[in-house]
Motif scaffolding. Sequence first.
Motif, PDB file in Angstrom:
ATOM      1  N   CYS A  64       0.844  -1.194   0.000  1.00 14.61           N
ATOM      2  CA  CYS A  64       0.000   0.000   0.000  1.00 14.61           C
ATOM      3  C   CYS A  64       0.882   1.248   0.000  1.00 14.61           C
ATOM      4  O   CYS A  64       1.919   1.291   0.655  1.00 14.61           O
ATOM      5  CB  CYS A  64      -0.953  -0.003   1.185  1.00 14.61           C
ATOM      6  N   CYS A 100      -1.484  -2.957   6.972  1.00 10.27           N
ATOM      7  CA  CYS A 100      -1.650  -1.695   7.708  1.00 10.27           C
ATOM      8  C   CYS A 100      -2.994  -1.664   8.444  1.00 10.27           C
ATOM      9  O   CYS A 100      -3.197  -0.876   9.360  1.00 10.27           O
ATOM     10  CB  CYS A 100      -1.511  -0.489   6.776  1.00 10.27           C
ATOM     11  N   HIS A 150       0.223   4.111   1.189  1.00  9.12           N
ATOM     12  CA  HIS A 150       0.091   4.976   2.368  1.00  9.12           C
ATOM     13  C   HIS A 150       1.052   4.599   3.485  1.00  9.12           C
ATOM     14  O   HIS A 150       1.428   5.435   4.278  1.00  9.12           O
ATOM     15  CB  HIS A 150      -1.352   4.924   2.895  1.00  9.12           C
ATOM     16  N   HIS A 151       1.405   3.301   3.569  1.00  9.47           N
ATOM     17  CA  HIS A 151       2.291   2.846   4.654  1.00  9.47           C
ATOM     18  C   HIS A 151       3.484   2.047   4.143  1.00  9.47           C
ATOM     19  O   HIS A 151       4.320   1.646   4.940  1.00  9.47           O
ATOM     20  CB  HIS A 151       1.518   1.956   5.637  1.00  9.47           C
TER      21      HIS A 151
HETATM   22 ZN    ZN Z   1      -1.850   1.280   4.191  1.00  7.36          ZN
END
Ligand code: ZN
Length: 187
Positions: A79, A151, A81-82
């Motif tokens: 991902c 996440c 985002h993380h």
């Molecule tokens: Zn994430």
Amino acid sequence: MVDEAALEQAARMIIEALGDDPTREGLVETPRRFAKMMSELMEGMSYTNHEIAQMHGKCFTSTSDGMVVEKDIPVFSFCEHHIALMYDMQVSVCYVPNGKVIGLSKIARIAEMCAKRLQLQERITQDIWDVLVEVLDTRDVAVFVRGKHSCMTARGIKKPEALTCTNVLGGRFRDDPLLRAEVRELM
Ligand SMILES: [Zn+2]
């Protein structure tokens, strides 16, 4: 192309930031291994969807107009985002041929290349759809993706069973209620 030297340096910095010693025996080779691993896992970053279509889109002429279904292709992704692993991911693809069919192993390769990027599950689904529409010359393509996001499951709200499902339906899969119901049943 992925910059392995920069990845190696970044891994060393992360180890130091975590308070560990990158020169100790167990860690001394870790930055190099990390860089090699990321380079492999992010292979798709080096190519556009159009390039993936050109590289892995070999098709064969076919007069069949029966629906083709390829289910549960396993892929991994990260991902954006993380930079956390998305796992237990399965891609299922369905299409109605428009004069040609694609090799089944090519569908798996396209799914894998779209996943091997910093991604969102929604965008993996769309990317696979875009590539297949280009190579198959039809919008009658449906893509379904299911996956778990570490996440979500390993940190933060910790919902280990949370399963994310996304889909993109095009052409008749979107507009024809019967076909839409049929493909949903199959998935
Ligand atoms: Zn994430």
